[in-house]
Each structure stands twice: as structure tokens, then as C-alpha cells.
Design an enzyme around this catalytic site. Sequence first.
Site, PDB file in Angstrom:
ATOM      1  N   ARG A  76      45.835 -13.914 -27.625  1.00 41.97           N
ATOM      2  CA  ARG A  76      46.516 -12.739 -27.106  1.00 41.97           C
ATOM      3  C   ARG A  76      47.487 -12.185 -28.154  1.00 41.97           C
ATOM      4  NH1 ARG A  76      46.450 -16.573 -22.999  1.00 41.97           N
ATOM      5  NH2 ARG A  76      45.348 -15.960 -21.091  1.00 41.97           N
ATOM      6  N   LYS A 101      50.201 -17.505 -22.061  1.00 43.96           N
ATOM      7  CA  LYS A 101      50.398 -16.880 -20.757  1.00 43.96           C
ATOM      8  C   LYS A 101      50.599 -17.913 -19.652  1.00 43.96           C
ATOM      9  CE  LYS A 101      48.347 -13.399 -17.700  1.00 43.96           C
ATOM     10  NZ  LYS A 101      47.191 -12.486 -17.496  1.00 43.96           N
ATOM     11  N   HIS A 163      43.999  -6.047 -26.324  1.00 40.12           N
ATOM     12  CA  HIS A 163      43.498  -7.181 -25.539  1.00 40.12           C
ATOM     13  C   HIS A 163      41.970  -7.236 -25.526  1.00 40.12           C
ATOM     14  CE1 HIS A 163      44.322 -10.474 -22.756  1.00 40.12           C
ATOM     15  NE2 HIS A 163      43.303 -10.040 -22.023  1.00 40.12           N
ATOM     16  N   ARG A 166      40.221  -9.786 -27.606  1.00 38.92           N
ATOM     17  CA  ARG A 166      39.999 -11.069 -26.927  1.00 38.92           C
ATOM     18  C   ARG A 166      38.682 -11.046 -26.153  1.00 38.92           C
ATOM     19  NH1 ARG A 166      42.878 -15.567 -24.939  1.00 38.92           N
ATOM     20  NH2 ARG A 166      42.725 -15.971 -22.708  1.00 38.92           N
ATOM     21  N   HIS A 189      41.758 -20.610 -20.676  1.00 38.75           N
ATOM     22  CA  HIS A 189      41.686 -20.400 -19.235  1.00 38.75           C
ATOM     23  C   HIS A 189      41.583 -21.744 -18.527  1.00 38.75           C
ATOM     24  CE1 HIS A 189      41.488 -16.132 -19.525  1.00 38.75           C
ATOM     25  NE2 HIS A 189      40.336 -16.104 -20.132  1.00 38.75           N
ATOM     26  N   TYR A 198      31.566 -12.781 -18.455  1.00 37.07           N
ATOM     27  CA  TYR A 198      30.768 -12.679 -19.675  1.00 37.07           C
ATOM     28  C   TYR A 198      29.383 -13.317 -19.527  1.00 37.07           C
ATOM     29  CZ  TYR A 198      35.520 -11.989 -21.377  1.00 37.07           C
ATOM     30  OH  TYR A 198      36.799 -11.539 -21.540  1.00 37.07           O
TER      31      TYR A 198
END
Length: 219
Positions: A76, A101, A163, A166, A189, A198
Site C-alpha cells: 500500500r 492496515k 491503490h 496493488r 490479507h 481475482y
Amino acid sequence: ANRYVAALSSAFSMAVREFGWLDSNPCAKVRKLAEPRGRTRYLTDDERTRLLAACEDSGVHELTIIVNLALVTGARKNELRWLRWSDVDLQKGTLLFRETKNGMLRSVPLVGRGLVLMIDWGKVRRLDTDLVFPGKNPKKPILFEKSWRATLEAASIEDFRFHDLRHSTASYLAMSGVPMRTIAEILGHKTLGMVQRYSHLNPEHLRSEIARTMEAINL
């Protein structure tokens, strides 16, 4: 709206469980709104070539390095802005992101063009800060929004945010057949839910599993 309700629900839950101020959580009865599918905008090969060339022509060397790092690592923007030399291992080729994050440390391999750029950048690092990309104030990282927007315009790339670099990394990995779990680990994640967007980019990994199952039942 769903995020606001979730935040309120957390506060009400504490009021119920911890303080006994309420008998029940009123947010439990609020139905979540349907959410659109996550954005999957990524750079085509031609767009990527144009963007990297425009970064080189921008005269902002930090932007060239940051964009390359974003594509190589899937990091990020703030993870890169707040990166420190103490978390860079050029010999092993790894970056350790602390400002994530979800608050969890994440180590990502650094390869290819990104590693080459970082090795060169490390030779001229500033002595008044440990930040890899410091601004005029050595305690604060660089701000590059203006240069970024100008570069996108110069490269004639529309509907693209930082972003989305990413998303580009994740998309390239998915199209190369990298398992969803591995992509989730690279991007940091906690669950597979965020990377399932994806999966449509490479359905081929499902072919062998379906074929094996159909063969077993003679279909």
C-alpha cells in the site's frame, strides 16, 4: 454505511457485555446493504510500460522507485511511504512493513527491478533520517500526489488510482497461476475473501480439479 453500522455495533456490544448499560445490541437487527464487487482495475502491459516510462521522465526519482516497489510487492502507499532503512534487507532482498492496515508485520521478498533500484537508492541515503523516502522534514515521508497525477496524465492512463497498483500485482499473480492463499499472504490479507475478486482472471487452475472429479464419476 455498512462500515458505520459495524463500528456502532462494536460500541454497543461493549456497552452490553462490558458495562451492562444495555440489554441488547440494537445494531444486530440492522440488515447489511448489498455491496458492489471489489475493484479490480489493473495496468495492461502497454499501460504499465507507459506509466514506468512517464515516472522516469517525471524527474522525481522517488516516484519511479515507489511505483516499481508497489508493483513488485503489492504494498500500500503508506506502507511504502513510511518504510525505514532498518526494515530493508538488501542482501536477503526483503522489505518489512510495519505500518500496515491490519497492524500486523509483513515481510515481502524484493526482486527484479525493484531490488536493483533500492540498491542504487541505498547508496545515496540521507543521514538525518531512517526513512527510505523522506520529505523536506526528515521526520515525515515524501508527498508525491501531485507528481503521481501528472505522471498518469503524461502516460495517458485514465481511471487509475495508486491503490490500483496493488490490484495490478494481485492480478498479475493470479493470471500467472499463483494460488489465492499465496496471493493473500503476499498482500497481507487475513482471509481469502479479499483476493477472491481475482480468481476469475485464471480459471485454469480449476480445470484439473473438475476433470479429475468428472473422471471419477465417469462423466
